[in-house]
Design an enzyme around this catalytic site. Structure first.
Site, PDB file in Angstrom:
ATOM      1  N   GLY A 118       0.587  -1.247   0.271  1.00 54.44           N
ATOM      2  CA  GLY A 118      -0.171  -0.073   0.073  1.00 54.44           C
ATOM      3  C   GLY A 118       0.919   1.263   0.085  1.00 54.44           C
ATOM      4  O   GLY A 118       1.894   1.320   0.440  1.00 54.44           O
TER       5      GLY A 118
ATOM      6  N   GLN B 263       3.406  10.188   1.723  1.00 50.06           N
ATOM      7  CA  GLN B 263       4.165   8.934   0.913  1.00 50.06           C
ATOM      8  C   GLN B 263       4.970   9.688  -0.156  1.00 50.06           C
ATOM      9  O   GLN B 263       6.671   9.145  -0.332  1.00 50.06           O
ATOM     10  CB  GLN B 263       4.244   7.637   1.285  1.00 50.06           C
ATOM     11  CG  GLN B 263       3.577   7.356   2.753  1.00 50.06           C
ATOM     12  CD  GLN B 263       3.267   5.281   2.566  1.00 50.06           C
ATOM     13  OE1 GLN B 263       3.004   5.640   2.709  1.00 50.06           O
ATOM     14  NE2 GLN B 263       5.125   5.241   2.825  1.00 50.06           N
TER      15      GLN B 263
ATOM     16  N   HIS C 134      -3.537   0.738   8.202  1.00 52.32           N
ATOM     17  CA  HIS C 134      -2.303   1.165   8.163  1.00 52.32           C
ATOM     18  C   HIS C 134      -1.964   3.101   7.087  1.00 52.32           C
ATOM     19  O   HIS C 134      -1.578   3.603   7.272  1.00 52.32           O
ATOM     20  CB  HIS C 134      -1.097   0.365   7.850  1.00 52.32           C
ATOM     21  CG  HIS C 134       0.249   0.991   7.355  1.00 52.32           C
ATOM     22  ND1 HIS C 134       1.699   0.476   8.714  1.00 52.32           N
ATOM     23  CD2 HIS C 134       1.052   1.446   6.893  1.00 52.32           C
ATOM     24  CE1 HIS C 134       2.851   1.251   7.927  1.00 52.32           C
ATOM     25  NE2 HIS C 134       1.963   1.913   7.016  1.00 52.32           N
TER      26      HIS C 134
ATOM     27  N   HIS D 151      -1.732   6.791   8.060  1.00 51.66           N
ATOM     28  CA  HIS D 151      -1.039   7.950   7.384  1.00 51.66           C
ATOM     29  C   HIS D 151      -0.999   9.289   6.554  1.00 51.66           C
ATOM     30  O   HIS D 151      -1.097  10.284   6.761  1.00 51.66           O
ATOM     31  CB  HIS D 151      -0.350   7.389   6.006  1.00 51.66           C
ATOM     32  CG  HIS D 151       1.155   6.436   5.828  1.00 51.66           C
ATOM     33  ND1 HIS D 151       2.304   7.179   6.580  1.00 51.66           N
ATOM     34  CD2 HIS D 151       1.649   4.661   5.746  1.00 51.66           C
ATOM     35  CE1 HIS D 151       2.925   6.103   6.395  1.00 51.66           C
ATOM     36  NE2 HIS D 151       2.324   5.035   6.344  1.00 51.66           N
TER      37      HIS D 151
HETATM   38 NI    NI Z   1       3.323   2.650   5.318  1.00 48.75          NI
END
Ligand code: NI
Length: 158
Positions: free
Chosen positions: A46, A51, A134, A138
């Protein structure tokens, strides 16, 4: 194929509370395509927009073995969590040195939009549920080092 740089540990963009996606345009499509390419290239399960340095609520996930299960989550919200939990290991492409145990719900139901703005709901379990939790963390600036419960020791049991 367009790869973007994966932001690593120490970059403050990882700690931001991401803004909702408001425009379902070609730029969003490009972002989601690039995020998928970047995730597959890095062999991740993922990837969240922060990110790749974009402070927007967009996520791609693929937990399938043959890498054919891509799903895009725009403005995702978890609407149900099972009481039953799962305890297992988690890693993160932004923290490549870190790997450890995290408790997550066994099953979650989420609501999100696709790249065209169409709303959908999906219930997922096990690894898929872990990935959803998860990646959504983020979007709120919650990253692995802040919630890891115990480090995984490679020589511990194998
Ligand atoms: Ni991560």
């Amino acid at each position: 194929m367009a790869l973007r740089n994966i932001v690593k540990d120490g970059d403050p963009v990882l700690l931001k509370n991401c803004k909702p996606v408001e425009k379902f345009d070609s730029r969003l499509a490009q972002l989601l395509d690039d995020m998928a390419d970047t995730m597959y290239n890095a062999e991740g399960l993922g990837l969240a927009a922060p990110q790749v340095g974009i402070i927007r609520r967009a996520v791609v996930i693929d937990v399938s073995q043959d890498r054919s299960g891509l799903i895009e989550l725009v403005n995702p919200v978890i609407i149900e969590r099972s009481d039953e939990s799962q305890y297992g290991t988690e890693g993160c492409l932004s923290f490549p040195e870190m790997y450890g145990y995290v408790t997550r719900p066994k099953t979650v139901k989420f609501r999100a939009q696709d790249r065209f703005g169409n709303e959908y709901e999906k219930e997922v379990s096990d690894l898929f549920a872990r990935a959803v939790c998860h990646e959504l963390d983020h979007l709120d600036g919650r990253v692995l080092p802040t919630y890891i419960e115990a480090p995984y020791e490679a020589d511990e049991s194998e």
